[in-house]
Write a protein that holds these residues in place. Structure first.
Motif, PDB file in Angstrom:
ATOM      1  N   GLY A 252      30.588   9.531  12.246  1.00 31.87           N
ATOM      2  CA  GLY A 252      30.750   9.966  10.856  1.00 31.87           C
ATOM      3  C   GLY A 252      31.909   9.270  10.175  1.00 31.87           C
ATOM      4  O   GLY A 252      31.820   8.869   9.017  1.00 31.87           O
ATOM      5  N   MET A 253      33.017   9.106  10.905  1.00 28.10           N
ATOM      6  CA  MET A 253      34.168   8.402  10.327  1.00 28.10           C
ATOM      7  C   MET A 253      33.839   6.951  10.046  1.00 28.10           C
ATOM      8  O   MET A 253      34.183   6.421   9.000  1.00 28.10           O
ATOM      9  N   LEU A 254      33.188   6.293  10.998  1.00 27.01           N
ATOM     10  CA  LEU A 254      32.835   4.890  10.790  1.00 27.01           C
ATOM     11  C   LEU A 254      31.865   4.740   9.636  1.00 27.01           C
ATOM     12  O   LEU A 254      31.963   3.802   8.853  1.00 27.01           O
ATOM     13  N   THR A 255      30.937   5.663   9.535  1.00 23.20           N
ATOM     14  CA  THR A 255      30.001   5.635   8.412  1.00 23.20           C
ATOM     15  C   THR A 255      30.750   5.803   7.098  1.00 23.20           C
ATOM     16  O   THR A 255      30.480   5.103   6.128  1.00 23.20           O
ATOM     17  N   ALA A 256      31.724   6.717   7.083  1.00 19.59           N
ATOM     18  CA  ALA A 256      32.516   6.930   5.868  1.00 19.59           C
ATOM     19  C   ALA A 256      33.311   5.683   5.505  1.00 19.59           C
ATOM     20  O   ALA A 256      33.354   5.280   4.345  1.00 19.59           O
ATOM     21  N   ILE A 257      33.917   5.047   6.502  1.00 20.02           N
ATOM     22  CA  ILE A 257      34.674   3.808   6.255  1.00 20.02           C
ATOM     23  C   ILE A 257      33.730   2.721   5.747  1.00 20.02           C
ATOM     24  O   ILE A 257      34.039   2.012   4.793  1.00 20.02           O
TER      25      ILE A 257
ATOM     26  N   GLU B  42      44.185   8.184   5.228  1.00 16.60           N
ATOM     27  CA  GLU B  42      44.879   7.188   6.046  1.00 16.60           C
ATOM     28  C   GLU B  42      44.681   7.471   7.530  1.00 16.60           C
ATOM     29  O   GLU B  42      44.480   6.555   8.325  1.00 16.60           O
ATOM     30  N   SER B  43      44.686   8.717   7.893  1.00 18.93           N
ATOM     31  CA  SER B  43      44.493   9.098   9.292  1.00 18.93           C
ATOM     32  C   SER B  43      43.108   8.693   9.797  1.00 18.93           C
ATOM     33  O   SER B  43      42.981   8.104  10.881  1.00 18.93           O
ATOM     34  N   SER B  44      42.071   8.979   9.013  1.00 17.31           N
ATOM     35  CA  SER B  44      40.719   8.606   9.454  1.00 17.31           C
ATOM     36  C   SER B  44      40.544   7.090   9.445  1.00 17.31           C
ATOM     37  O   SER B  44      39.850   6.540  10.296  1.00 17.31           O
TER      38      SER B  44
ATOM     39  N   GLN C   5      39.953   2.308  12.579  1.00 17.83           N
ATOM     40  CA  GLN C   5      40.466   0.962  12.847  1.00 17.83           C
ATOM     41  C   GLN C   5      40.649   0.749  14.346  1.00 17.83           C
ATOM     42  O   GLN C   5      40.268  -0.297  14.882  1.00 17.83           O
ATOM     43  N   GLU C   6      41.199   1.725  15.031  1.00 15.69           N
ATOM     44  CA  GLU C   6      41.370   1.609  16.478  1.00 15.69           C
ATOM     45  C   GLU C   6      40.025   1.554  17.198  1.00 15.69           C
ATOM     46  O   GLU C   6      39.866   0.828  18.179  1.00 15.69           O
ATOM     47  N   ILE C   7      39.066   2.297  16.700  1.00 13.34           N
ATOM     48  CA  ILE C   7      37.742   2.296  17.322  1.00 13.34           C
ATOM     49  C   ILE C   7      37.103   0.919  17.194  1.00 13.34           C
ATOM     50  O   ILE C   7      36.612   0.368  18.175  1.00 13.34           O
ATOM     51  N   VAL C   8      37.098   0.350  15.987  1.00 11.52           N
ATOM     52  CA  VAL C   8      36.450  -0.960  15.815  1.00 11.52           C
ATOM     53  C   VAL C   8      37.262  -2.082  16.452  1.00 11.52           C
ATOM     54  O   VAL C   8      36.714  -3.107  16.823  1.00 11.52           O
ATOM     55  N   ARG C   9      38.552  -1.882  16.596  1.00 13.54           N
ATOM     56  CA  ARG C   9      39.398  -2.867  17.276  1.00 13.54           C
ATOM     57  C   ARG C   9      39.079  -2.884  18.776  1.00 13.54           C
ATOM     58  O   ARG C   9      39.052  -3.941  19.389  1.00 13.54           O
TER      59      ARG C   9
END
Length: 109
Positions: free
Chosen positions: A5-10, A22-24, A29-33
């Protein structure tokens, strides 16, 4: 799944300038990194949204990104944006205000 859900939102926000905290942002960012598979999924989700943009909007984006209007503008935008997010070249603030640094990254510089 909360992470998806967070990645979809980003991804949606990357194209539609939606609201992301900023937190999400930092969490995504850490997940996609750290996960090439999640980065691919985020790029694909962004692409699904960006590909629905009007022809006029795609032409405008092509000019900003210095690519041919006949190229896959949506895919290029999403790939460059998420590569910049994952690498840390695009900060939350850059992302939020579409800073000159954000523009340079989506231009491929």
């Amino acid at each position: 799944m909360r992470i998806w859900g967070m990645l979809t939102a980003i991804a949606a926000a990357a194209m539609l300038s939606g609201c992301v905290t900023e937190s999400s942002y930092k969490q995504a960012q850490e997940i996609v990194r750290g996960s090439p598979a999640m980065k691919r999924d985020a790029i694909n989700e962004c692409y699904r949204g960006a590909s629905r943009a009007s022809p006029a909007r795609k032409a405008q984006m092509a000019k900003i990104m210095n690519v041919s209007p006949r190229s896959n503008v949506a895919r290029t935008y999403c790939t460059r944006a998420f590569n910049g997010i994952a690498s840390g070249r695009i900060s939350y603030e850059d992302f939020r205000i579409r800073s000159p640094r954000f523009i340079r990254v989506i231009q491929g510089r």
